[in-house]
Design a protein around this motif. Structure first.
Motif, PDB file in Angstrom:
ATOM      1  N   LEU A  68     -58.157   4.275 -82.756  1.00  0.00           N
ATOM      2  CA  LEU A  68     -57.370   3.130 -82.300  1.00  0.00           C
ATOM      3  C   LEU A  68     -58.123   2.336 -81.233  1.00  0.00           C
ATOM      4  N   ALA A  69     -58.793   3.047 -80.330  1.00  0.00           N
ATOM      5  CA  ALA A  69     -59.550   2.376 -79.272  1.00  0.00           C
ATOM      6  C   ALA A  69     -60.726   1.603 -79.845  1.00  0.00           C
ATOM      7  N   ALA A  70     -61.391   2.159 -80.854  1.00  0.00           N
ATOM      8  CA  ALA A  70     -62.536   1.479 -81.460  1.00  0.00           C
ATOM      9  C   ALA A  70     -62.112   0.177 -82.124  1.00  0.00           C
ATOM     10  N   VAL A  71     -61.052   0.241 -82.916  1.00  0.00           N
ATOM     11  CA  VAL A  71     -60.569  -0.965 -83.600  1.00  0.00           C
ATOM     12  C   VAL A  71     -60.058  -1.985 -82.590  1.00  0.00           C
ATOM     13  N   GLY A  72     -59.217  -1.532 -81.667  1.00  0.00           N
ATOM     14  CA  GLY A  72     -58.637  -2.448 -80.689  1.00  0.00           C
ATOM     15  C   GLY A  72     -59.649  -2.985 -79.703  1.00  0.00           C
ATOM     16  N   GLY A  73     -60.549  -2.128 -79.222  1.00  0.00           N
ATOM     17  CA  GLY A  73     -61.529  -2.561 -78.224  1.00  0.00           C
ATOM     18  C   GLY A  73     -62.527  -3.555 -78.776  1.00  0.00           C
ATOM     19  N   VAL A  74     -63.099  -3.241 -79.932  1.00  0.00           N
ATOM     20  CA  VAL A  74     -64.072  -4.157 -80.540  1.00  0.00           C
ATOM     21  C   VAL A  74     -63.378  -5.443 -80.982  1.00  0.00           C
ATOM     22  N   GLY A  75     -62.194  -5.317 -81.562  1.00  0.00           N
ATOM     23  CA  GLY A  75     -61.466  -6.504 -82.008  1.00  0.00           C
ATOM     24  C   GLY A  75     -61.116  -7.441 -80.863  1.00  0.00           C
ATOM     25  N   LEU A  76     -60.592  -6.887 -79.761  1.00  0.00           N
ATOM     26  CA  LEU A  76     -60.239  -7.726 -78.619  1.00  0.00           C
ATOM     27  C   LEU A  76     -61.478  -8.342 -77.985  1.00  0.00           C
ATOM     28  N   LEU A 122     -51.505   8.306 -76.516  1.00  0.00           N
ATOM     29  CA  LEU A 122     -51.622   7.022 -75.818  1.00  0.00           C
ATOM     30  C   LEU A 122     -52.602   7.113 -74.656  1.00  0.00           C
ATOM     31  N   LEU A 123     -52.595   8.227 -73.944  1.00  0.00           N
ATOM     32  CA  LEU A 123     -53.528   8.383 -72.832  1.00  0.00           C
ATOM     33  C   LEU A 123     -54.967   8.493 -73.344  1.00  0.00           C
ATOM     34  N   SER A 124     -55.155   9.168 -74.470  1.00  0.00           N
ATOM     35  CA  SER A 124     -56.485   9.239 -75.085  1.00  0.00           C
ATOM     36  C   SER A 124     -56.951   7.851 -75.503  1.00  0.00           C
ATOM     37  N   PHE A 125     -56.053   7.092 -76.122  1.00  0.00           N
ATOM     38  CA  PHE A 125     -56.372   5.728 -76.550  1.00  0.00           C
ATOM     39  C   PHE A 125     -56.725   4.836 -75.364  1.00  0.00           C
ATOM     40  N   LEU A 126     -55.901   4.840 -74.326  1.00  0.00           N
ATOM     41  CA  LEU A 126     -56.119   3.948 -73.181  1.00  0.00           C
ATOM     42  C   LEU A 126     -57.388   4.308 -72.425  1.00  0.00           C
ATOM     43  N   THR A 127     -57.658   5.599 -72.290  1.00  0.00           N
ATOM     44  CA  THR A 127     -58.860   6.028 -71.578  1.00  0.00           C
ATOM     45  C   THR A 127     -60.115   5.587 -72.309  1.00  0.00           C
ATOM     46  N   SER A 128     -60.064   5.645 -73.637  1.00  0.00           N
ATOM     47  CA  SER A 128     -61.224   5.266 -74.449  1.00  0.00           C
ATOM     48  C   SER A 128     -61.340   3.762 -74.641  1.00  0.00           C
ATOM     49  N   PHE A 129     -60.190   3.084 -74.721  1.00  0.00           N
ATOM     50  CA  PHE A 129     -60.163   1.674 -75.088  1.00  0.00           C
ATOM     51  C   PHE A 129     -61.030   0.815 -74.174  1.00  0.00           C
ATOM     52  N   PHE A 130     -60.875   0.977 -72.864  1.00  0.00           N
ATOM     53  CA  PHE A 130     -61.571   0.086 -71.941  1.00  0.00           C
ATOM     54  C   PHE A 130     -63.079   0.325 -71.950  1.00  0.00           C
ATOM     55  N   VAL A 174     -72.104  -2.320 -78.874  1.00  0.00           N
ATOM     56  CA  VAL A 174     -70.916  -1.767 -79.516  1.00  0.00           C
ATOM     57  C   VAL A 174     -71.092  -0.280 -79.770  1.00  0.00           C
ATOM     58  N   LEU A 175     -72.253   0.112 -80.274  1.00  0.00           N
ATOM     59  CA  LEU A 175     -72.505   1.521 -80.548  1.00  0.00           C
ATOM     60  C   LEU A 175     -72.505   2.349 -79.270  1.00  0.00           C
ATOM     61  N   LEU A 176     -73.057   1.790 -78.207  1.00  0.00           N
ATOM     62  CA  LEU A 176     -73.028   2.486 -76.925  1.00  0.00           C
ATOM     63  C   LEU A 176     -71.587   2.682 -76.459  1.00  0.00           C
ATOM     64  N   HIS A 179     -69.991   5.385 -78.550  1.00  0.00           N
ATOM     65  CA  HIS A 179     -70.517   6.691 -78.150  1.00  0.00           C
ATOM     66  C   HIS A 179     -69.788   7.192 -76.906  1.00  0.00           C
ATOM     67  N   GLN A 180     -69.668   6.340 -75.902  1.00  0.00           N
ATOM     68  CA  GLN A 180     -68.979   6.727 -74.672  1.00  0.00           C
ATOM     69  C   GLN A 180     -67.480   6.842 -74.895  1.00  0.00           C
ATOM     70  N   GLY A 181     -66.942   6.013 -75.795  1.00  0.00           N
ATOM     71  CA  GLY A 181     -65.510   6.032 -76.052  1.00  0.00           C
ATOM     72  C   GLY A 181     -65.023   7.353 -76.613  1.00  0.00           C
ATOM     73  N   VAL A 182     -65.837   8.011 -77.443  1.00  0.00           N
ATOM     74  CA  VAL A 182     -65.453   9.317 -77.984  1.00  0.00           C
ATOM     75  C   VAL A 182     -65.256  10.322 -76.848  1.00  0.00           C
TER      76      VAL A 182
END
Length: 249
Positions: A68-76, A122-130, A174-176, A179-182
């Motif tokens: 969810l973070a990958a799709v939302g973060g890159v998309g936004l 949700l906490l996993s998503f928010l932590t990774s998203f930014f 984006v790849l970086l 990588h950190q988002g995981v």
């Protein structure tokens, strides 16, 4: 490629041997149980079936939160960097949310959604998203204006610009971020499980602590550490990722 260096293995074995010999002699074995006792505890959890639902829950929370973070973060990032007005409007909110310690969100998520799997997700998503968003945003904003102008002259629309010009040009960033988002998704999952869930490795750790089971606490930490190590090692073998990260930095 996944094989650890000989020096790392030797130092690890030496530390474990020292720990095994010193526990109960140089320091209190109750607070720092022997490695052999931790191994027996983990094997007991695995044999009884106690470990597997919690391990699966953590992996699922991490994976879905990261997706969810990958799709939302890159998309936004693509949308915000492509629209100066939207960028100016969203920037204060995004930066404020990024600076906010994510642990502070746990009580709010519990209040809204109760105790269970959803607050952890949700906490996993928010932590990774930014982490994903800011890396992707930096890459998209760094695309050469001359390249963008050339594509505009050729008649490219906003969607074509975003997907066929901005995104490929920003791919190292984006790849970086991915990588950190995981890793951050994993951190968020464990934090959420310790704060608002009754399932997962974070819950196992917290339950052992409340039960005053020092061996269980250290065994849970060992499982989390091994899982984190496996996750990092897995990420390092993704073809071309390290080289492209180097270009992005």
């Amino acid at each position: 490629m996944l094989r650890p260096p000989f020096g790392t293995v030797a130092v690890t074995l030496a530390l474990l041997a020292f720990w095994e010999a010193a526990s109960g002699r140089l320091f209190n074995a109750y607070y720092l149980s022997r490695p052999s006792e931790l191994a027996l505890k983990i094997l007991d959890w695995a044999a009884s079936g106690y470990l597997w639902p919690h391990l699966l829950a953590t992996l699922l929370t991490t994976g879905l939160g990261f997706a969810l973070a990958a799709v939302g973060g890159v998309g936004l990032a693509l949308v915000a960097a492509s629209n100066d007005t939207l960028d100016r409007v969203l920037a204060p909110f995004v930066f404020m949310s990024f600076a906010l310690p994510k642990a502070m969100l746990a009580p709010v998520l519990i209040l809204w959604f109760g105790v269970g799997w959803l607050p952890s997700l949700l906490l996993s998503f928010l932590t990774s998203f930014f982490m994903v968003f800011f890396n992707a945003y930096s890459g998209v904003r760094s695309v050469s204006p001359s390249l963008l102008n050339s594509v505009v002259v050729m008649g490219a629309g906003p969607v074509t610009m975003a997907l066929k010009v901005r995104l490929p040009a920003a791919l190292p960033f984006v790849l970086l971020g991915l990588h950190q988002g995981v890793i951050y998704a994993f951190h968020g999952a464990i934090l959420g499980e310790m704060s608002a869930s009754n399932l997962g490795l974070g819950y196992v750790l917290l339950f052992a602590a409340t039960d005053m089971d020092a061996t269980g606490v250290l065994a849970a930490l060992a499982v989390v550490g091994l899982l984190a190590f496996a996750l990092i090692r897995l990420l390092t073998v993704i073809p071309g990722l390290k080289a492209m990260e180097g270009q992005g930095s």
